[in-house]
Design a protein around this motif. Sequence first.
Motif, short mmCIF file in Angstrom:
data_model
loop_
_atom_site.label_atom_id
_atom_site.label_comp_id
_atom_site.label_asym_id
_atom_site.label_seq_id
_atom_site.Cartn_x
_atom_site.Cartn_y
_atom_site.Cartn_z
N ALA A 39 0.51 -1.19 0.14
CA ALA A 39 0.21 0.16 -0.02
C ALA A 39 0.97 1.03 -0.15
O ALA A 39 2.39 1.11 0.63
CB ALA A 39 -0.82 -0.04 0.85
N GLY A 40 0.78 2.10 -0.42
CA GLY A 40 1.61 3.97 -0.91
C GLY A 40 0.77 3.90 0.64
O GLY A 40 -0.18 4.46 1.62
N GLY A 41 2.02 4.70 0.95
CA GLY A 41 1.94 5.89 2.63
C GLY A 41 1.02 6.74 2.64
O GLY A 41 0.94 7.19 1.61
N MET A 42 0.82 7.57 3.76
CA MET A 42 0.28 8.64 3.36
C MET A 42 0.85 10.14 3.72
O MET A 42 2.28 9.48 3.79
CB MET A 42 -0.21 8.89 5.49
CG MET A 42 -1.69 7.54 5.41
SD MET A 42 -2.74 7.79 5.46
CE MET A 42 -4.03 9.06 6.06
N GLY A 43 0.64 10.71 2.90
CA GLY A 43 1.01 11.82 2.68
C GLY A 43 0.23 12.29 3.96
O GLY A 43 0.13 12.79 5.23
N SER B 32 3.86 -10.29 -0.67
CA SER B 32 4.09 -8.98 -1.06
C SER B 32 4.49 -8.29 -0.44
O SER B 32 5.64 -8.38 -0.61
CB SER B 32 2.97 -8.75 0.55
OG SER B 32 1.87 -9.56 0.58
N GLY B 33 5.20 -6.82 -1.19
CA GLY B 33 5.66 -5.79 -1.82
C GLY B 33 5.19 -5.28 0.11
O GLY B 33 4.49 -5.30 0.70
N ALA B 34 6.39 -4.35 0.66
CA ALA B 34 6.20 -3.93 0.93
C ALA B 34 5.52 -2.22 1.66
O ALA B 34 5.09 -1.62 0.24
CB ALA B 34 7.44 -3.60 1.88
N ALA B 35 4.80 -1.41 2.33
CA ALA B 35 3.67 -0.43 2.47
C ALA B 35 5.15 0.52 2.40
O ALA B 35 6.18 0.48 2.69
CB ALA B 35 3.17 -0.63 3.78
N GLY B 36 4.53 1.15 1.92
CA GLY B 36 5.48 2.59 1.22
C GLY B 36 5.47 3.44 2.35
O GLY B 36 4.09 3.23 3.67
N GLY C 84 0.88 0.24 -4.62
CA GLY C 84 -0.26 1.45 -4.48
C GLY C 84 0.51 2.42 -4.61
O GLY C 84 1.50 3.18 -4.47
N HIS C 85 0.34 4.04 -5.04
CA HIS C 85 0.19 5.35 -5.11
C HIS C 85 0.69 5.77 -3.28
O HIS C 85 -0.44 5.42 -2.67
CB HIS C 85 0.45 6.09 -6.18
CG HIS C 85 -1.08 6.14 -5.84
ND1 HIS C 85 -1.68 7.16 -5.00
CD2 HIS C 85 -1.82 5.78 -6.52
CE1 HIS C 85 -3.14 7.44 -5.30
NE2 HIS C 85 -3.51 6.70 -6.36
N GLY C 86 1.68 6.94 -3.19
CA GLY C 86 1.92 7.62 -1.97
C GLY C 86 0.36 8.37 -1.70
O GLY C 86 0.03 8.94 -2.70
N GLY C 87 -0.01 9.07 -0.88
CA GLY C 87 -0.77 9.95 -0.97
C GLY C 87 -0.59 10.95 -0.97
O GLY C 87 0.89 11.72 -0.56
N SER C 88 -1.25 11.95 -1.33
CA SER C 88 -0.68 13.88 -1.51
C SER C 88 -1.68 15.13 -1.24
O SER C 88 -2.10 14.68 -1.93
CB SER C 88 -0.04 13.60 -3.21
OG SER C 88 0.40 15.49 -2.95
#
Length: 378
Positions: free
Chosen positions: A27-31, A68-72, A122-126
């Motif tokens: 999953a993408g990381g939070m902005g 699984s890939g690691a979370a951003g 997933g892409h990170g939040g912005s």
Amino acid sequence: MVCCSRLLLRKYGNFIDNLRVFVKGGAGGMGLPRLGGQGGKGGDVWMVASKEVNLKTIKDKFPHKRFSGAAGGNSSVRSLKGMSGAACEIEVPVGIAITNDNGVKIGELDKAGDRLLVARGGHGGSFRSNFEPSKGQNKMVRLDLKLIADFGLVGFPNAGKSSLLSKLSHAKPQIADYAFTTVKPELGKIRYPDFKQLSVADLPGLIEGAHENKGMGHKFLKHVERTKQLLFVVDVHGFQLSNKTFYRTVFETIQLLTLELELYKKELLSKPALLAVNKMDLPDADNKFQALLDQLADPQKHLQSLSSDLIPSHQIEFRHILPVSAHMGTGVSQLIACLRTSIDEEAELEIQDAAQKKLESLQTSPFGTKKNTSSLSP
């Protein structure tokens, strides 16, 4: 005459030729809302071809069969752009076709080091761009092993394929006078004095109706797809699976083998092919072999007497037809030499074809028109 020192045979214990696994991108990381930071991208999931593993290795090492890939990383005051999540790399055997659960091909890995992306992170939040982080892709994928070899042995049960390999090597494949003595693929290497190596796949025997998945069916035929050339192995005295099935002459046997390949995938008939006529040590073998040569020299004449359901739409033109006796070992050295000759001939044709295509591309302008190579008139 080219000869080999030995064919080394590697048998597959508890052979697994397909595996279903779950893959999930990180999953993408939070902005960071206050400063408008951007979260890191989730880690992708890749499959990487390796000669060091097989599907059984993966099944034993990862019984859960989940990757699984690691979370951003989240954005922070110290780092407004979060770290990307670590990718997950799954080592898989060379010669793997990857499909989704619906059978749609995702890709293939044909040589060591080949890589294929099977699930994106997933892409990170912005908050500056006003979008939330996303989850990574997740899906079930199927790993389908299709053996890659220079030659695939094609023949009905009891044609003598395993016996022939036993004469080419010191290996002791299972041999008996009943059908399906080979139930798992076996791979071997022919090593020549000049250090050239050819790989040979001895595959489970097929029966009439294999294209409809009878007997070993598609399990056999899918492996044939990934061999460069075919080596038909037939019994000079013909074939009969059991006393409840029809007896087929050696000529009819070749037609049936050809038909099964054609009905499964007609492109298989375009592969270069050789024919080894086995059991030449048995009585009347010479007369039967000569009769076969006459039939193959003018197949259309002899096909007229066969039932229409035995006749393929195309005939295979064998590059070499060799009489052999796996029991006595006669003809084996000639067979080994012909295998090498056929591979070398095909390699030369590929070089010539590549050179011709390159020449044609050089003669074509970027606009798709032929360059005028004639001399200019005064």
